[in-house]
Design a protein around this motif. Structure first.
Motif, PDB file in Angstrom:
ATOM      1  N   LEU A 231      -4.966   1.825  12.903  1.00 44.77           N
ATOM      2  CA  LEU A 231      -5.114   0.639  13.774  1.00 44.77           C
ATOM      3  C   LEU A 231      -6.597  -0.003  13.374  1.00 44.77           C
ATOM      4  O   LEU A 231      -6.451  -1.210  13.706  1.00 44.77           O
ATOM      5  CB  LEU A 231      -5.284   1.147  15.161  1.00 44.77           C
ATOM      6  N   THR A 232      -7.537   0.781  13.439  1.00 41.22           N
ATOM      7  CA  THR A 232      -9.006  -0.061  13.305  1.00 41.22           C
ATOM      8  C   THR A 232      -9.600   0.752  12.061  1.00 41.22           C
ATOM      9  O   THR A 232      -9.249   1.877  11.642  1.00 41.22           O
ATOM     10  CB  THR A 232      -9.717   0.159  14.540  1.00 41.22           C
ATOM     11  N   GLY A 233     -10.647   0.054  11.529  1.00 42.63           N
ATOM     12  CA  GLY A 233     -11.243   0.683  10.513  1.00 42.63           C
ATOM     13  C   GLY A 233     -10.777   0.835   9.109  1.00 42.63           C
ATOM     14  O   GLY A 233     -11.199   1.379   8.325  1.00 42.63           O
ATOM     15  N   GLY A 234      -9.649   0.244   8.954  1.00 46.51           N
ATOM     16  CA  GLY A 234      -8.957   0.256   7.556  1.00 46.51           C
ATOM     17  C   GLY A 234      -9.393  -0.897   6.599  1.00 46.51           C
ATOM     18  O   GLY A 234     -10.270  -1.657   7.087  1.00 46.51           O
ATOM     19  N   GLU A 235      -8.925  -0.752   5.404  1.00 45.83           N
ATOM     20  CA  GLU A 235      -9.425  -1.729   4.512  1.00 45.83           C
ATOM     21  C   GLU A 235      -8.935  -3.239   4.961  1.00 45.83           C
ATOM     22  O   GLU A 235      -9.651  -4.296   4.693  1.00 45.83           O
ATOM     23  CB  GLU A 235      -8.795  -1.847   3.077  1.00 45.83           C
ATOM     24  N   GLN A 236      -7.918  -3.366   5.769  1.00 49.29           N
ATOM     25  CA  GLN A 236      -7.427  -4.604   6.299  1.00 49.29           C
ATOM     26  C   GLN A 236      -6.562  -4.425   7.657  1.00 49.29           C
ATOM     27  O   GLN A 236      -6.250  -3.426   7.718  1.00 49.29           O
ATOM     28  CB  GLN A 236      -6.641  -5.556   5.268  1.00 49.29           C
ATOM     29  N   PRO A 237      -6.640  -5.202   8.521  1.00 52.25           N
ATOM     30  CA  PRO A 237      -5.850  -4.938   9.899  1.00 52.25           C
ATOM     31  C   PRO A 237      -4.343  -4.625   9.287  1.00 52.25           C
ATOM     32  O   PRO A 237      -3.921  -5.078   8.488  1.00 52.25           O
ATOM     33  CB  PRO A 237      -6.017  -6.350  10.494  1.00 52.25           C
ATOM     34  N   PRO A 238      -3.901  -3.615  10.054  1.00 46.47           N
ATOM     35  CA  PRO A 238      -2.461  -3.369   9.810  1.00 46.47           C
ATOM     36  C   PRO A 238      -1.391  -4.348  10.140  1.00 46.47           C
ATOM     37  O   PRO A 238      -0.506  -4.319   9.412  1.00 46.47           O
ATOM     38  CB  PRO A 238      -2.267  -2.358  10.887  1.00 46.47           C
ATOM     39  N   PHE A 239      -1.512  -5.620  10.926  1.00 44.99           N
ATOM     40  CA  PHE A 239      -0.472  -6.369  10.884  1.00 44.99           C
ATOM     41  C   PHE A 239      -0.019  -7.072   9.737  1.00 44.99           C
ATOM     42  O   PHE A 239       1.220  -7.194   9.487  1.00 44.99           O
ATOM     43  CB  PHE A 239      -0.940  -7.749  11.942  1.00 44.99           C
ATOM     44  N   ALA A 240      -1.091  -7.448   8.852  1.00 49.09           N
ATOM     45  CA  ALA A 240      -0.518  -8.035   7.573  1.00 49.09           C
ATOM     46  C   ALA A 240       0.268  -7.089   6.590  1.00 49.09           C
ATOM     47  O   ALA A 240       1.345  -7.302   6.201  1.00 49.09           O
ATOM     48  CB  ALA A 240      -1.564  -8.360   6.829  1.00 49.09           C
ATOM     49  N   GLN A 241      -0.074  -5.910   6.600  1.00 52.33           N
ATOM     50  CA  GLN A 241       0.537  -4.835   6.006  1.00 52.33           C
ATOM     51  C   GLN A 241       1.897  -4.529   6.557  1.00 52.33           C
ATOM     52  O   GLN A 241       2.953  -4.258   5.794  1.00 52.33           O
ATOM     53  CB  GLN A 241      -0.206  -3.527   6.001  1.00 52.33           C
ATOM     54  N   LEU A 242       1.997  -4.535   7.691  1.00 50.09           N
ATOM     55  CA  LEU A 242       3.365  -4.228   8.465  1.00 50.09           C
ATOM     56  C   LEU A 242       4.296  -5.403   8.144  1.00 50.09           C
ATOM     57  O   LEU A 242       5.402  -5.157   7.947  1.00 50.09           O
ATOM     58  CB  LEU A 242       2.993  -3.928   9.722  1.00 50.09           C
ATOM     59  N   ALA A 243       3.738  -6.668   8.158  1.00 52.24           N
ATOM     60  CA  ALA A 243       4.524  -7.707   7.831  1.00 52.24           C
ATOM     61  C   ALA A 243       5.210  -7.755   6.403  1.00 52.24           C
ATOM     62  O   ALA A 243       6.143  -8.236   6.222  1.00 52.24           O
ATOM     63  CB  ALA A 243       3.681  -8.990   8.149  1.00 52.24           C
ATOM     64  N   ASP A 244       4.208  -7.189   5.697  1.00 50.97           N
ATOM     65  CA  ASP A 244       4.708  -7.236   4.225  1.00 50.97           C
ATOM     66  C   ASP A 244       5.651  -6.301   4.089  1.00 50.97           C
ATOM     67  O   ASP A 244       6.862  -6.384   3.477  1.00 50.97           O
ATOM     68  CB  ASP A 244       3.490  -6.816   3.283  1.00 50.97           C
ATOM     69  N   ARG A 245       5.601  -5.002   4.647  1.00 50.26           N
ATOM     70  CA  ARG A 245       6.781  -3.984   4.774  1.00 50.26           C
ATOM     71  C   ARG A 245       8.148  -4.794   5.034  1.00 50.26           C
ATOM     72  O   ARG A 245       9.171  -4.736   4.576  1.00 50.26           O
ATOM     73  CB  ARG A 245       6.429  -2.706   5.525  1.00 50.26           C
TER      74      ARG A 245
END
Length: 320
Positions: free
Chosen positions: A178-192
């Motif tokens: 949720l926090t502290g990753g290489e990028q915010p999860p929203f964009a990664q989830l949208a890609d999936r």
């Protein structure tokens, strides 16, 4: 009370050690005995001194009664359900996943309904509250459709967070912090979703400062905006899910119809809150909400954070 220097890190280390011991020990215990023991311990803590005060307050909203009128047997059943969640969490890594999934029952027509949504190629968002065992429901989903993406709340210490990530990855889940990753999860989830995949989000507890105001059981609270926003931005179907326990090792899963997202994030999130409320009211003992949930119970610190919003994720989270 004066703060004891270093106590926070010590507590975090002990917490990590406790979880590590649980995962190591429970998988080797006889299932019937261990399952019963966890249930008995849960019932004990559900009735001792009236049970957890915040749980009683939360259930009072669900039932529509004063907190002191929440039945003791519901408190006992609720804590037994919570204990079952932890027992199964500790047990799952050593279980045969196909057998575990076979104990999760869902109507064939509901599977056909969300399969049809998935076949449209726009992805599918399952949003669910902290009810039953969402990890077990995830194992069922992986066995039928392969991996799905979800979000993990960042825990302290980091070693405990990594342990939960590794645990859920071992079940076949794809995890974004949720926090502290290489990028915010929203964009990664949208890609999936744009790849036609499934994502699952815990949908009722706002872990950020960007929650959407909703009314649930007649009182104001906030819920994550992520599920609704992802559905609107990608065109993926947003479907409310509920998991609850039945006898022995069995459980039930239900998937509601896709929600209307045509009038924006706030209205969609309220529809999700309404769907959650209907299912929680039907199975109150299995809603594991032991934290303050409604505005009336928020701490002054949280009120100040909301009054001075800072950075935060907006995709919702899978809390541990």
């Amino acid at each position: 009370m004066a703060r004891i220097p270093g106590l926070g890190p010590v507590r975090e280390t002990l917490t990590d050690a406790g979880y590590r011991a649980g995962w190591a020990a429970i998988r080797y215990a006889p299932d019937s005995l261990a399952r019963k023991a966890f249930g008995n311990v849960g019932e004990f803590f559900g009735t001792r001194d009236g049970g957890p005060d915040q749980l009683r307050r939360n259930l009072s909203r669900v039932l529509g009664v004063p907190a002191d009128e929440v039945p003791d047997d519901l408190m006992a059943a609720s804590m037994a359900s919570y204990a079952r969640y932890w027992y199964e969490a500790f047990r799952l890594p050593s279980m045969d996943f196909a057998t575990a999934a076979a104990n999760v029952h869902i109507a064939d027509e509901e599977v056909a309904g969300f399969s049809a949504e998935l076949d449209k190629g726009k992805g599918l968002i399952f949003a669910l509250p902290h009810s039953g065992n969402y990890d077990m429901a995830g194992v069922w989903l992986v066995q039928l459709f392969g991996t799905f993406a979800t979000v993990a709340e960042r825990l302290k210490p980091e070693s405990l967070f990594r342990r939960f990530v590794e645990y859920r990855e071992s079940l076949g889940f794809e995890i974004f912090p949720l926090t502290g990753g290489e990028q915010p999860p929203f964009a990664q989830l949208a890609d999936r979703l744009r790849d036609g995949k499934i994502i699952c989000l815990m949908g009722e507890r706002d872990l950020t400062r960007k929650g959407v105001p909703v009314t649930m059981f007649g009182e104001p609270t906030r819920m994550p905006a992520g599920a609704a926003k992802l559905a609107i931005d990608t065109g993926a179907a947003l479907m409310p899910v509920h998991h609850w326990f039945t006898e022995g090792a069995t459980s039930r899963l239900t998937v509601g119809a896709a929600l209307d997202t045509s009038d924006g994030v706030a209205a969609t999130t309220q529809r999700l809150a309404d769907a959650f409320a209907t299912n929680i009211a039907a199975h109150p003992a299995d809603w594991h909400m032991l934290q303050p949930f409604w505005e009336a119970d928020w701490s002054q610190e949280r009120r100040e954070r909301l009054a001075n919003p800072g950075r935060g994720g907006n995709a919702g989270g899978a809390s541990s």
